[in-house]
Design a protein around this motif. Structure first.
Motif, PDB file in Angstrom:
ATOM      1  N   PRO A 118     -31.794  22.579  -8.954  1.00  0.00           N
ATOM      2  CA  PRO A 118     -30.980  23.626  -9.580  1.00  0.00           C
ATOM      3  C   PRO A 118     -31.788  24.388 -10.621  1.00  0.00           C
ATOM      4  O   PRO A 118     -32.692  23.852 -11.247  1.00  0.00           O
ATOM      5  CB  PRO A 118     -29.830  22.848 -10.228  1.00  0.00           C
ATOM      6  CG  PRO A 118     -30.243  21.439 -10.251  1.00  0.00           C
ATOM      7  CD  PRO A 118     -31.293  21.246  -9.220  1.00  0.00           C
ATOM      8  N   ARG A 119     -31.456  25.657 -10.765  1.00  0.00           N
ATOM      9  CA  ARG A 119     -32.132  26.483 -11.762  1.00  0.00           C
ATOM     10  C   ARG A 119     -31.092  27.303 -12.507  1.00  0.00           C
ATOM     11  O   ARG A 119     -29.964  27.459 -12.054  1.00  0.00           O
ATOM     12  CB  ARG A 119     -33.186  27.369 -11.114  1.00  0.00           C
ATOM     13  CG  ARG A 119     -32.656  28.400 -10.178  1.00  0.00           C
ATOM     14  CD  ARG A 119     -33.784  29.204  -9.512  1.00  0.00           C
ATOM     15  NE  ARG A 119     -33.229  30.194  -8.617  1.00  0.00           N
ATOM     16  CZ  ARG A 119     -32.753  29.969  -7.414  1.00  0.00           C
ATOM     17  NH1 ARG A 119     -32.780  28.738  -6.937  1.00  0.00           N
ATOM     18  NH2 ARG A 119     -32.245  30.922  -6.683  1.00  0.00           N
ATOM     19  N   LEU A 120     -31.490  27.822 -13.621  1.00  0.00           N
ATOM     20  CA  LEU A 120     -30.628  28.676 -14.419  1.00  0.00           C
ATOM     21  C   LEU A 120     -30.656  30.063 -13.807  1.00  0.00           C
ATOM     22  O   LEU A 120     -31.718  30.662 -13.652  1.00  0.00           O
ATOM     23  CB  LEU A 120     -31.140  28.698 -15.861  1.00  0.00           C
ATOM     24  CG  LEU A 120     -30.182  29.119 -16.951  1.00  0.00           C
ATOM     25  CD1 LEU A 120     -28.931  28.269 -16.935  1.00  0.00           C
ATOM     26  CD2 LEU A 120     -30.862  28.986 -18.293  1.00  0.00           C
ATOM     27  N   ARG A 122     -18.520  23.322 -11.061  1.00  0.00           N
ATOM     28  CA  ARG A 122     -19.512  23.919 -10.171  1.00  0.00           C
ATOM     29  C   ARG A 122     -20.905  23.915 -10.776  1.00  0.00           C
ATOM     30  O   ARG A 122     -21.795  24.617 -10.311  1.00  0.00           O
ATOM     31  CB  ARG A 122     -19.110  25.358  -9.851  1.00  0.00           C
ATOM     32  CG  ARG A 122     -17.836  25.444  -9.052  1.00  0.00           C
ATOM     33  CD  ARG A 122     -17.627  26.852  -8.572  1.00  0.00           C
ATOM     34  NE  ARG A 122     -16.437  26.910  -7.743  1.00  0.00           N
ATOM     35  CZ  ARG A 122     -15.369  27.625  -8.052  1.00  0.00           C
ATOM     36  NH1 ARG A 122     -15.334  28.328  -9.161  1.00  0.00           N
ATOM     37  NH2 ARG A 122     -14.342  27.652  -7.245  1.00  0.00           N
ATOM     38  N   GLY A 123     -21.093  23.166 -11.859  1.00  0.00           N
ATOM     39  CA  GLY A 123     -22.406  23.069 -12.474  1.00  0.00           C
ATOM     40  C   GLY A 123     -22.680  24.125 -13.524  1.00  0.00           C
ATOM     41  O   GLY A 123     -23.807  24.257 -13.989  1.00  0.00           O
ATOM     42  N   ASN A 124     -21.660  24.892 -13.934  1.00  0.00           N
ATOM     43  CA  ASN A 124     -21.828  25.913 -14.962  1.00  0.00           C
ATOM     44  C   ASN A 124     -21.238  25.404 -16.273  1.00  0.00           C
ATOM     45  O   ASN A 124     -20.323  24.583 -16.277  1.00  0.00           O
ATOM     46  CB  ASN A 124     -21.134  27.218 -14.555  1.00  0.00           C
ATOM     47  CG  ASN A 124     -21.613  27.710 -13.215  1.00  0.00           C
ATOM     48  OD1 ASN A 124     -22.791  27.647 -12.899  1.00  0.00           O
ATOM     49  ND2 ASN A 124     -20.694  28.179 -12.392  1.00  0.00           N
ATOM     50  N   THR A 151     -27.513  27.145 -10.404  1.00  0.00           N
ATOM     51  CA  THR A 151     -27.374  27.029  -8.950  1.00  0.00           C
ATOM     52  C   THR A 151     -27.021  25.599  -8.547  1.00  0.00           C
ATOM     53  O   THR A 151     -27.059  25.269  -7.364  1.00  0.00           O
ATOM     54  CB  THR A 151     -28.678  27.441  -8.245  1.00  0.00           C
ATOM     55  OG1 THR A 151     -29.732  26.580  -8.706  1.00  0.00           O
ATOM     56  CG2 THR A 151     -29.026  28.880  -8.528  1.00  0.00           C
ATOM     57  N   ALA A 152     -26.652  24.765  -9.519  1.00  0.00           N
ATOM     58  CA  ALA A 152     -26.318  23.370  -9.235  1.00  0.00           C
ATOM     59  C   ALA A 152     -25.040  23.290  -8.407  1.00  0.00           C
ATOM     60  O   ALA A 152     -24.138  24.110  -8.551  1.00  0.00           O
ATOM     61  CB  ALA A 152     -26.139  22.592 -10.543  1.00  0.00           C
ATOM     62  N   ASN A 153     -24.970  22.288  -7.529  1.00  0.00           N
ATOM     63  CA  ASN A 153     -23.800  22.097  -6.678  1.00  0.00           C
ATOM     64  C   ASN A 153     -22.730  21.249  -7.353  1.00  0.00           C
ATOM     65  O   ASN A 153     -21.559  21.367  -7.032  1.00  0.00           O
ATOM     66  CB  ASN A 153     -24.200  21.453  -5.354  1.00  0.00           C
ATOM     67  CG  ASN A 153     -25.099  22.363  -4.548  1.00  0.00           C
ATOM     68  OD1 ASN A 153     -24.946  23.578  -4.556  1.00  0.00           O
ATOM     69  ND2 ASN A 153     -26.065  21.773  -3.865  1.00  0.00           N
ATOM     70  N   TYR A 206     -25.399  19.300 -15.505  1.00  0.00           N
ATOM     71  CA  TYR A 206     -25.553  18.609 -16.785  1.00  0.00           C
ATOM     72  C   TYR A 206     -26.988  18.127 -16.958  1.00  0.00           C
ATOM     73  O   TYR A 206     -27.582  18.290 -18.030  1.00  0.00           O
ATOM     74  CB  TYR A 206     -24.573  17.434 -16.866  1.00  0.00           C
ATOM     75  CG  TYR A 206     -24.617  16.681 -18.157  1.00  0.00           C
ATOM     76  CD1 TYR A 206     -23.910  17.128 -19.269  1.00  0.00           C
ATOM     77  CD2 TYR A 206     -25.363  15.509 -18.290  1.00  0.00           C
ATOM     78  CE1 TYR A 206     -23.948  16.429 -20.471  1.00  0.00           C
ATOM     79  CE2 TYR A 206     -25.409  14.815 -19.475  1.00  0.00           C
ATOM     80  CZ  TYR A 206     -24.704  15.273 -20.570  1.00  0.00           C
ATOM     81  OH  TYR A 206     -24.755  14.596 -21.764  1.00  0.00           O
ATOM     82  N   ALA A 207     -27.560  17.551 -15.898  1.00  0.00           N
ATOM     83  CA  ALA A 207     -28.941  17.056 -15.968  1.00  0.00           C
ATOM     84  C   ALA A 207     -29.912  18.209 -16.237  1.00  0.00           C
ATOM     85  O   ALA A 207     -30.843  18.066 -17.032  1.00  0.00           O
ATOM     86  CB  ALA A 207     -29.310  16.336 -14.679  1.00  0.00           C
ATOM     87  N   LEU A 208     -29.699  19.344 -15.575  1.00  0.00           N
ATOM     88  CA  LEU A 208     -30.564  20.513 -15.785  1.00  0.00           C
ATOM     89  C   LEU A 208     -30.492  20.995 -17.232  1.00  0.00           C
ATOM     90  O   LEU A 208     -31.526  21.178 -17.890  1.00  0.00           O
ATOM     91  CB  LEU A 208     -30.165  21.644 -14.834  1.00  0.00           C
ATOM     92  CG  LEU A 208     -30.876  22.985 -15.053  1.00  0.00           C
ATOM     93  CD1 LEU A 208     -32.340  22.880 -14.677  1.00  0.00           C
ATOM     94  CD2 LEU A 208     -30.200  24.094 -14.275  1.00  0.00           C
TER      95      LEU A 208
END
Length: 181
Positions: free
Chosen positions: A31-33, A126-128, A160-162, A168-170
């Motif tokens: 995932p990226r920002l 959704r990873g946001n 872009t995390a699923n 959270y990890a990113l």
């Protein structure tokens, strides 16, 4: 223009760490920002039009990119709002400006919050992640002597995390100071 430290950190440290943690097979899965959106809702702007101009100028100073006014979509008599009246300001940051803003937020602005103990770790599913800030004076670009009104803002980190776990990890790897779960 040199890349910001946080972008180098993402490429050199965060991608390998997340690849190992989540067993990704290719770096494109990491995932990226994607973008950072800064939004100020200004309900008081219905009475005083100068608040919008001030908010736009402050957001422009904080982010280094021109802010735009957000307009109301419909009439709401109870709030004295007319359709297409300015009721807020927003900026969407991408690429290098996004990383520069993130670095300034993490290293300069957040530590200036009074009695700061970390930020909540609740993502949107959704990873946001959206961070609410109550005062714009935590940013060093704002001159405290010129402030007429303290304004809050929402800062949304779109990734872009699923899953929330990956997002959270990113964000934790970037250095956002989450409270311990």
């Amino acid at each position: 223009m040199a890349a910001s430290n946080i972008k180098k950190q993402y490429e050199e440290q965060i991608i390998p760490a997340l690849t190992k943690e989540f067993n990704y097979t290719t770096p494109m899965q990491v995932p990226r920002l994607e973008k950072i959106v800064i939004n100020q809702g200004l309900g008081q702007a219905t009475q005083d039009k100068k608040i919008i101009e001030t908010a736009i100028n402050e957001l422009t100073a904080i982010t280094g990119q021109k802010a735009v006014a957000t307009l109301s979509r419909k009439d709401i008599a109870g709030f004295k709002v007319r359709k297409k009246n300015p009721i807020g300001a927003r900026v969407t940051l991408r690429r290098d400006r996004m990383y520069e803003f993130l670095e300034r937020l993490i290293r300069v602005a957040l530590p200036r919050i009074r009695d700061f103990k970390g930020i909540e770790g609740k993502l949107d599913g959704r990873g946001n992640y959206t961070l609410g800030i109550t005062e714009q004076i935590i940013f060093p670009e704002i001159n405290i002597d010129n402030i007429q009104k303290l304004l809050g803002m929402n800062i949304t980190f779109v990734t872009t995390a699923n899953t929330d776990e990956e997002g959270y990890a990113l964000l934790k790897q970037f250095g956002l100071p989450f409270k311990n779960k």
